[in-house]
Design a protein around this motif. Sequence first.
Motif, short mmCIF file in Angstrom:
data_model
loop_
_atom_site.label_atom_id
_atom_site.label_comp_id
_atom_site.label_asym_id
_atom_site.label_seq_id
_atom_site.Cartn_x
_atom_site.Cartn_y
_atom_site.Cartn_z
N ARG A 150 0.83 -1.21 0.00
CA ARG A 150 0.00 0.00 0.00
C ARG A 150 0.86 1.26 0.00
O ARG A 150 0.63 2.18 -0.79
CB ARG A 150 -0.92 -0.02 1.22
N TYR A 151 1.87 1.32 0.83
CA TYR A 151 2.66 2.54 0.94
C TYR A 151 3.69 2.67 -0.17
O TYR A 151 4.00 3.78 -0.59
CB TYR A 151 3.28 2.63 2.33
N ILE A 152 4.21 1.57 -0.66
CA ILE A 152 5.10 1.65 -1.82
C ILE A 152 4.32 2.12 -3.04
O ILE A 152 4.77 2.99 -3.79
CB ILE A 152 5.78 0.29 -2.07
N ASN A 153 3.12 1.54 -3.23
CA ASN A 153 2.29 1.93 -4.37
C ASN A 153 1.91 3.40 -4.28
O ASN A 153 1.94 4.14 -5.27
CB ASN A 153 1.04 1.06 -4.41
N SER A 154 1.55 3.85 -3.09
CA SER A 154 1.19 5.25 -2.90
C SER A 154 2.35 6.17 -3.23
O SER A 154 2.18 7.19 -3.91
CB SER A 154 0.73 5.47 -1.45
N LEU A 155 3.54 5.81 -2.77
CA LEU A 155 4.72 6.64 -3.03
C LEU A 155 5.05 6.69 -4.52
O LEU A 155 5.33 7.75 -5.06
CB LEU A 155 5.92 6.09 -2.24
N GLU A 156 5.00 5.53 -5.19
CA GLU A 156 5.34 5.49 -6.61
C GLU A 156 4.31 6.24 -7.45
O GLU A 156 4.67 6.94 -8.40
CB GLU A 156 5.45 4.03 -7.09
N ILE A 157 3.02 6.11 -7.11
CA ILE A 157 2.00 6.84 -7.84
C ILE A 157 2.18 8.34 -7.65
O ILE A 157 2.05 9.13 -8.60
CB ILE A 157 0.60 6.38 -7.40
N LEU A 294 -8.72 -3.79 0.42
CA LEU A 294 -7.55 -2.95 0.17
C LEU A 294 -7.02 -3.19 -1.23
O LEU A 294 -6.70 -2.24 -1.96
CB LEU A 294 -6.47 -3.24 1.21
N LEU A 295 -6.92 -4.45 -1.64
CA LEU A 295 -6.42 -4.78 -2.97
C LEU A 295 -7.34 -4.22 -4.06
O LEU A 295 -6.87 -3.71 -5.08
CB LEU A 295 -6.29 -6.29 -3.13
N VAL A 296 -8.65 -4.31 -3.85
CA VAL A 296 -9.60 -3.79 -4.84
C VAL A 296 -9.38 -2.29 -5.06
O VAL A 296 -9.32 -1.81 -6.20
CB VAL A 296 -11.05 -4.07 -4.39
N PHE A 297 -9.25 -1.55 -3.96
CA PHE A 297 -9.07 -0.11 -4.10
C PHE A 297 -7.68 0.23 -4.63
O PHE A 297 -7.53 1.23 -5.34
CB PHE A 297 -9.33 0.58 -2.76
N GLU A 298 -6.69 -0.56 -4.31
CA GLU A 298 -5.36 -0.31 -4.88
C GLU A 298 -5.36 -0.55 -6.38
O GLU A 298 -4.77 0.22 -7.14
CB GLU A 298 -4.32 -1.20 -4.20
N LEU A 299 -6.05 -1.60 -6.81
CA LEU A 299 -6.15 -1.87 -8.24
C LEU A 299 -6.93 -0.76 -8.94
O LEU A 299 -6.62 -0.39 -10.07
CB LEU A 299 -6.82 -3.22 -8.48
#
Length: 328
Positions: A150-157, A294-299
């Motif tokens: 979650r936090y890696i994805n948030s940072l990269e986005i 969480l995965l659904v919203f991340e996707l």
Amino acid sequence: MRRDIPPLAEVRRITEKKRDAWWTVLLVDPVATPLVRFTAMRTRVTPNQITWGAFILGLGSAACFAFGDWKWLALGAVIYHFSFIFDCMDGKLARLTGQGSVFGAWLDFVFDRIRVMVCGVALMWGQYDRTGDTLYIWLALAVVALDTLRYINSLEIFKIRHTMRKQIKTRMRAARRAQNEAELAFMEDLLRDNPSADIEQDLQRAAGEAPYAQPTERGVDDGEAAPAPKPQVIDLHQEFRRKFPAYLRVRSFLLRHRIRAHLVSGIEFQMGVFMIGPLFDAVIPATIISGALLLVFELAIIYKLLLSTRDFTRTIDSFEAEKVLTTV
């Protein structure tokens, strides 16, 4: 006692984010904001000290989870929620008193990740020790992995969006410079074709007039400054909004209540695993459901980013097309 702390309504305006997780807006801010005001008025506690307090409470929650019994689970859940309230208070106190620092932001982030990891391992170990079910070991790995994702994805986005915005701003500046150069070249061609224009400029200067003065806007006196031109608006979410028009209505409703559209983020995931699961003695279903949401919203965020990159490409292409037209 400090006398410069404003009333509670003003403290809310200063410290509460314009958009936040629904769990924070509904269950944390009503408690954290008055506590922040009281803390600022009555004590000399710093934001970093509150960060340490949240971390210590998180470790206490993990210790309760490790016992495995339901009473300890419930106590650990309550302590975890207080830990999260403290975790929200440090940033609010920093905004209210101006004591924020780069190191404090780093400390807060690192302690959050350690707290989730320790509590996740302690919770699942306590349940494994009580039941012998190896599924809890896999769930411990899943909790740590999902929080990290979650936090890696948030940072990269965030980095990708920042890069896209930066490139667009650079292209716009280049386009404006090119346009100005084209206008200047046009004026030089005019002077080359009509040398007497130089004399006209000299006469205008002598009369105290500006050469090639721009006409004033209707209704604006000569002594008044012309209204500033409206900035060009770049929308990198056009395709997403076209595909999901109902999203705008839902988002508008949520934002009126300070709730962000990302309904299941890292915060809701943590509360599902470390509060709802332990309180109802339903660690496995609460963890699985929270992780799946969480995965659904991340996707969904990743898909939104994909559509945004297409809007970005079209925007860049439009600048290239304008550049070609300008040079023709």
